[in-house]
Design a protein around this motif. Structure first.
Motif, PDB file in Angstrom:
ATOM      1  N   HIS A 186     -11.680  -1.681   3.376  1.00 57.77           N
ATOM      2  CA  HIS A 186     -10.810  -0.764   3.555  1.00 57.77           C
ATOM      3  C   HIS A 186      -9.380  -1.754   3.353  1.00 57.77           C
ATOM      4  N   SER A 187      -8.138  -1.047   2.427  1.00 62.98           N
ATOM      5  CA  SER A 187      -7.214  -2.174   1.823  1.00 62.98           C
ATOM      6  C   SER A 187      -6.540  -2.432   3.092  1.00 62.98           C
ATOM      7  N   SER A 188      -6.439  -1.696   4.416  1.00 59.46           N
ATOM      8  CA  SER A 188      -5.415  -2.406   4.964  1.00 59.46           C
ATOM      9  C   SER A 188      -6.195  -3.514   5.891  1.00 59.46           C
ATOM     10  N   ASP A 224      -8.914   2.659  -1.579  1.00 59.35           N
ATOM     11  CA  ASP A 224      -8.384   3.694  -0.706  1.00 59.35           C
ATOM     12  C   ASP A 224      -6.885   3.777  -1.300  1.00 59.35           C
ATOM     13  N   ASP A 225      -6.443   5.077  -1.009  1.00 58.28           N
ATOM     14  CA  ASP A 225      -4.927   5.687  -1.531  1.00 58.28           C
ATOM     15  C   ASP A 225      -3.298   4.520  -0.855  1.00 58.28           C
ATOM     16  N   GLU A 226      -4.139   3.660   0.501  1.00 63.04           N
ATOM     17  CA  GLU A 226      -3.271   2.670   0.839  1.00 63.04           C
ATOM     18  C   GLU A 226      -2.900   1.862   0.360  1.00 63.04           C
ATOM     19  N   LEU A 227      -3.830   1.086  -0.959  1.00 64.76           N
ATOM     20  CA  LEU A 227      -3.420   0.310  -1.946  1.00 64.76           C
ATOM     21  C   LEU A 227      -2.378  -0.172  -2.307  1.00 64.76           C
ATOM     22  N   PRO A 228      -1.422   0.274  -2.739  1.00 61.06           N
ATOM     23  CA  PRO A 228       0.304   0.574  -2.909  1.00 61.06           C
ATOM     24  C   PRO A 228       0.912  -0.429  -2.046  1.00 61.06           C
ATOM     25  N   GLY A 239       6.663 -12.577   0.291  1.00 60.88           N
ATOM     26  CA  GLY A 239       6.385 -13.904  -1.039  1.00 60.88           C
ATOM     27  C   GLY A 239       5.141 -14.456  -1.760  1.00 60.88           C
ATOM     28  N   ILE A 240       4.336 -13.185  -1.837  1.00 62.39           N
ATOM     29  CA  ILE A 240       2.755 -13.418  -2.546  1.00 62.39           C
ATOM     30  C   ILE A 240       3.161 -13.142  -3.037  1.00 62.39           C
ATOM     31  N   ARG A 241       2.262 -13.607  -4.758  1.00 58.33           N
ATOM     32  CA  ARG A 241       2.500 -13.086  -6.193  1.00 58.33           C
ATOM     33  C   ARG A 241       0.140 -12.685  -5.790  1.00 58.33           C
ATOM     34  N   VAL A 242       0.327 -11.281  -5.897  1.00 61.79           N
ATOM     35  CA  VAL A 242      -0.373 -10.007  -5.657  1.00 61.79           C
ATOM     36  C   VAL A 242      -0.488  -9.912  -7.221  1.00 61.79           C
ATOM     37  N   ILE A 243      -2.907  -9.885  -7.759  1.00 61.52           N
ATOM     38  CA  ILE A 243      -1.911  -9.908  -8.454  1.00 61.52           C
ATOM     39  C   ILE A 243      -4.026  -8.939  -8.584  1.00 61.52           C
ATOM     40  N   VAL A 244      -3.657  -8.137  -9.344  1.00 63.23           N
ATOM     41  CA  VAL A 244      -4.518  -6.797  -9.300  1.00 63.23           C
ATOM     42  C   VAL A 244      -4.750  -6.068 -10.476  1.00 63.23           C
ATOM     43  N   PHE A 259      -6.988   6.892 -12.450  1.00 63.47           N
ATOM     44  CA  PHE A 259      -7.752   6.270 -11.764  1.00 63.47           C
ATOM     45  C   PHE A 259      -7.015   5.829 -10.374  1.00 63.47           C
ATOM     46  N   GLY A 260      -7.602   5.966  -9.270  1.00 67.19           N
ATOM     47  CA  GLY A 260      -7.391   6.180  -7.236  1.00 67.19           C
ATOM     48  C   GLY A 260      -5.525   6.219  -7.770  1.00 67.19           C
ATOM     49  N   PRO A 261      -6.162   4.563  -7.020  1.00 65.76           N
ATOM     50  CA  PRO A 261      -4.163   3.702  -6.576  1.00 65.76           C
ATOM     51  C   PRO A 261      -3.677   3.143  -7.823  1.00 65.76           C
TER      52      PRO A 261
END
Length: 192
Positions: A78-80, A102-106, A116-121, A133-135
């Motif tokens: 789960h993204s949480s 899941d839809d909580e990922l955004p 302050g984190i760089r997030v690369i998806v 598709f999905g989130p």
């Protein structure tokens, strides 16, 4: 090595961000994610990489590209869970196959960037029917940058942005490779 106060100051100065790498199957999304994560490691930034627990096509734990390049990752259900697993001393977080989360990922990506984190998806922006598709659409909407990568249409050679399903299966999710999908341009995708 930086002390924790220096890490916090560095993150505050740089700020967090969300980057998205999207496109069809076989377009090089995972390859680009691995490249960016390895560059962050070369820069001596602390990185953590995650993938959905359901994606076991090449490896149960590593993120692996179609070209067999790999990087260690943590599979999550789960993204949480990401908010619990990611510590404050992480600089860059990579997330592969985001469309399967899941839809909580955004919201999770946004919370990490706000820390302050760089997030690369990286993930498919469209399913096999050519629908968002999905989130992924929500993450793309809140991202500072979106890189759309293209495969080569196996029918005509033009840039491909669709993942055409070759096997008769109407389920939204079907893990597969070249036996199940091929990249196609808009014209060849609509020809069927």
């Amino acid at each position: 090595m930086l002390f924790s106060e220096d890490v916090f100051r560095r993150k505050s100065e740089l700020g967090g961000s969300i980057e998205v790498i999207c496109g069809s199957m076989f377009s090089g999304k995972t390859e680009e994610l691995i490249r960016r994560m390895k560059r962050a490691q070369i820069a001596r930034l602390r990185v953590e990489i995650f993938k959905p627990k359901t994606d076991v096509r090449y490896d149960e734990t590593n993120v692996v590209s179609h070209n067999q390049n790999a990087i260690p990752s943590v599979p999550v259900e789960h993204s949480s869970s990401l908010l619990l697993l990611i510590t404050d001393n992480v600089d860059v977080v990579g997330i592969d196959e985001a469309q399967f989360f899941d839809d909580e990922l955004p919201n999770v990506c946004n919370a990490l960037a706000n820390r302050g984190i760089r997030v690369i998806v990286a993930g498919l922006d469209m399913d096999f029917k050519g629908q968002p598709f999905g989130p992924m659409p929500a993450i793309m909407a809140m991202a500072e940058s979106v890189t759309k990568v293209y495969a080569v249409c196996v029918q005509c050679g033009n840039p491909a942005l669709y993942s055409y399903r070759l096997v008769p299966d109407s389920g939204k999710i079907l893990l597969g490779e070249k036996e199940s999908y091929e990249p196609r341009c808009r014209v060849c995708f609509n020809k069927g």
